[in-house]
Write a protein that holds these residues in place. Structure first.
Motif, PDB file in Angstrom:
ATOM      1  N   CYS A  31     -65.701   0.312  18.514  1.00 39.28           N
ATOM      2  CA  CYS A  31     -67.140   0.247  18.790  1.00 39.28           C
ATOM      3  C   CYS A  31     -67.708  -1.047  18.192  1.00 39.28           C
ATOM      4  CB  CYS A  31     -67.803   1.482  18.190  1.00 39.28           C
ATOM      5  SG  CYS A  31     -69.594   1.423  18.091  1.00 39.28           S
ATOM      6  N   THR A  32     -68.224  -1.913  19.039  1.00 39.27           N
ATOM      7  CA  THR A  32     -68.778  -3.187  18.569  1.00 39.27           C
ATOM      8  C   THR A  32     -69.957  -2.977  17.634  1.00 39.27           C
ATOM      9  OG1 THR A  32     -68.095  -4.234  20.631  1.00 39.27           O
ATOM     10  CG2 THR A  32     -69.729  -5.399  19.327  1.00 39.27           C
ATOM     11  N   SER A  33     -70.856  -2.074  17.967  1.00 44.05           N
ATOM     12  CA  SER A  33     -72.008  -1.798  17.104  1.00 44.05           C
ATOM     13  C   SER A  33     -71.563  -1.263  15.754  1.00 44.05           C
ATOM     14  CB  SER A  33     -72.946  -0.786  17.771  1.00 44.05           C
ATOM     15  OG  SER A  33     -73.484  -1.322  18.945  1.00 44.05           O
ATOM     16  N   CYS A  34     -70.484  -0.489  15.755  1.00 44.38           N
ATOM     17  CA  CYS A  34     -69.962   0.073  14.503  1.00 44.38           C
ATOM     18  C   CYS A  34     -69.387  -1.021  13.614  1.00 44.38           C
ATOM     19  CB  CYS A  34     -68.873   1.105  14.799  1.00 44.38           C
ATOM     20  SG  CYS A  34     -69.449   2.525  15.736  1.00 44.38           S
ATOM     21  N   ARG A  35     -68.660  -1.949  14.210  1.00 40.89           N
ATOM     22  CA  ARG A  35     -68.102  -3.050  13.421  1.00 40.89           C
ATOM     23  C   ARG A  35     -69.231  -3.891  12.816  1.00 40.89           C
ATOM     24  NH1 ARG A  35     -64.599  -3.409  17.889  1.00 40.89           N
ATOM     25  NH2 ARG A  35     -65.618  -5.330  18.564  1.00 40.89           N
ATOM     26  N   TRP A  36     -70.279  -4.111  13.591  1.00 41.86           N
ATOM     27  CA  TRP A  36     -71.427  -4.857  13.095  1.00 41.86           C
ATOM     28  C   TRP A  36     -72.084  -4.096  11.945  1.00 41.86           C
ATOM     29  CZ3 TRP A  36     -76.641  -3.753  12.843  1.00 41.86           C
ATOM     30  CH2 TRP A  36     -77.459  -4.827  12.512  1.00 41.86           C
ATOM     31  N   ALA A  37     -72.283  -2.782  12.102  1.00 39.26           N
ATOM     32  CA  ALA A  37     -72.913  -1.954  11.059  1.00 39.26           C
ATOM     33  C   ALA A  37     -72.095  -1.990   9.771  1.00 39.26           C
ATOM     34  CB  ALA A  37     -73.088  -0.517  11.546  1.00 39.26           C
ATOM     35  N   ARG A  38     -70.776  -1.951   9.890  1.00 41.67           N
ATOM     36  CA  ARG A  38     -69.919  -1.962   8.684  1.00 41.67           C
ATOM     37  C   ARG A  38     -70.065  -3.260   7.914  1.00 41.67           C
ATOM     38  NH1 ARG A  38     -65.853   2.224   7.840  1.00 41.67           N
ATOM     39  NH2 ARG A  38     -65.203   0.873   6.155  1.00 41.67           N
ATOM     40  N   GLN A  39     -70.308  -4.338   8.618  1.00 40.43           N
ATOM     41  CA  GLN A  39     -70.492  -5.624   7.944  1.00 40.43           C
ATOM     42  C   GLN A  39     -71.914  -5.794   7.427  1.00 40.43           C
ATOM     43  OE1 GLN A  39     -69.310  -8.460  10.931  1.00 40.43           O
ATOM     44  NE2 GLN A  39     -67.217  -8.536  10.171  1.00 40.43           N
ATOM     45  N   TYR A  40     -72.892  -5.314   8.176  1.00 43.21           N
ATOM     46  CA  TYR A  40     -74.293  -5.587   7.891  1.00 43.21           C
ATOM     47  C   TYR A  40     -74.911  -4.622   6.873  1.00 43.21           C
ATOM     48  CZ  TYR A  40     -79.280  -6.282   8.857  1.00 43.21           C
ATOM     49  OH  TYR A  40     -80.625  -6.513   8.748  1.00 43.21           O
ATOM     50  N   LEU A  41     -74.704  -3.335   7.019  1.00 37.79           N
ATOM     51  CA  LEU A  41     -75.367  -2.347   6.159  1.00 37.79           C
ATOM     52  C   LEU A  41     -75.108  -2.564   4.668  1.00 37.79           C
ATOM     53  CD1 LEU A  41     -75.093   0.977   8.212  1.00 37.79           C
ATOM     54  CD2 LEU A  41     -77.069  -0.530   7.935  1.00 37.79           C
ATOM     55  N   LEU A  71     -72.151   6.460  18.612  1.00 36.15           N
ATOM     56  CA  LEU A  71     -71.767   5.718  17.409  1.00 36.15           C
ATOM     57  C   LEU A  71     -72.540   4.409  17.368  1.00 36.15           C
ATOM     58  CD1 LEU A  71     -67.917   6.266  17.535  1.00 36.15           C
ATOM     59  CD2 LEU A  71     -69.567   7.438  16.058  1.00 36.15           C
ATOM     60  N   PRO A  72     -72.838   3.915  16.199  1.00 32.77           N
ATOM     61  CA  PRO A  72     -72.702   4.601  14.921  1.00 32.77           C
ATOM     62  C   PRO A  72     -73.729   5.724  14.804  1.00 32.77           C
ATOM     63  CG  PRO A  72     -73.796   2.491  14.602  1.00 32.77           C
ATOM     64  CD  PRO A  72     -73.419   2.567  16.046  1.00 32.77           C
ATOM     65  N   ALA A  73     -73.350   6.760  14.088  1.00 34.91           N
ATOM     66  CA  ALA A  73     -74.238   7.901  13.823  1.00 34.91           C
ATOM     67  C   ALA A  73     -74.454   7.979  12.317  1.00 34.91           C
ATOM     68  CB  ALA A  73     -73.623   9.186  14.346  1.00 34.91           C
ATOM     69  N   LEU A  74     -75.706   8.116  11.902  1.00 32.32           N
ATOM     70  CA  LEU A  74     -76.069   8.099  10.485  1.00 32.32           C
ATOM     71  C   LEU A  74     -76.716   9.424  10.086  1.00 32.32           C
ATOM     72  CD1 LEU A  74     -76.312   5.110  11.742  1.00 32.32           C
ATOM     73  CD2 LEU A  74     -77.485   4.585   9.641  1.00 32.32           C
ATOM     74  N   PHE A  75     -76.339   9.908   8.896  1.00 30.09           N
ATOM     75  CA  PHE A  75     -76.874  11.157   8.354  1.00 30.09           C
ATOM     76  C   PHE A  75     -77.217  10.947   6.889  1.00 30.09           C
ATOM     77  CE2 PHE A  75     -74.169  12.206  11.875  1.00 30.09           C
ATOM     78  CZ  PHE A  75     -74.895  13.154  12.575  1.00 30.09           C
ATOM     79  N   VAL A  76     -78.229  11.671   6.420  1.00 34.02           N
ATOM     80  CA  VAL A  76     -78.711  11.514   5.049  1.00 34.02           C
ATOM     81  C   VAL A  76     -78.363  12.759   4.237  1.00 34.02           C
ATOM     82  CG1 VAL A  76     -80.742  11.143   3.600  1.00 34.02           C
ATOM     83  CG2 VAL A  76     -80.611  10.070   5.863  1.00 34.02           C
TER      84      VAL A  76
END
Length: 111
Positions: A31-41, A71-76
């Motif tokens: 998942c491209t958005s997931c790879r970006w999120a892993r680097q950015y968040l 994806l990505p899916a986020l939970f608190v």
């Protein structure tokens, strides 16, 4: 910010035992958005104690329990309590505002 890699085998125990606020993020390598999120968040100054990553492709049980459909899916999760999904733009301001809103709701049990 601390980061943890979780799996089907330890997700429940870890999230129940961790103090403070955690953002659980379901991702996948394809998942491209997931790879970006892993680097950015991790670079953001967020009001969190940790990011908890879980690979959706390898952890189908957690994907099913948390009803992950995109994806990505986020939970608190805060102090072992489940506050549900975080639906916010993946920006520092969006996540910060989304966290404030989500944490005002009544918590639930982990799925």
């Amino acid at each position: 910010m601390k980061q943890l890699e979780l799996t089907d085998l330890d997700i429940d125990r870890q999230l129940l035992d961790l103090p403070g606020t955690s953002l659980l993020v379901f991702t996948s390598l394809g998942c491209t958005s997931c790879r970006w999120a892993r680097q950015y968040l991790p670079t953001l100054a967020l009001p969190l104690e940790r990011l908890c990553w879980i690979d959706a492709a390898d952890n189908g049980g957690a994907v099913e329990r948390y009803e992950v459909f995109h994806l990505p899916a986020l939970f608190v999760i805060r102090d072992g309590d489940f506050y549900g999904p975080l639906r916010a733009p993946l920006t520092a301001q969006g996540i910060d505002q989304g966290l404030r809103e989500v944490l005002q709701a009544e918590p639930d049990e982990l799925p």
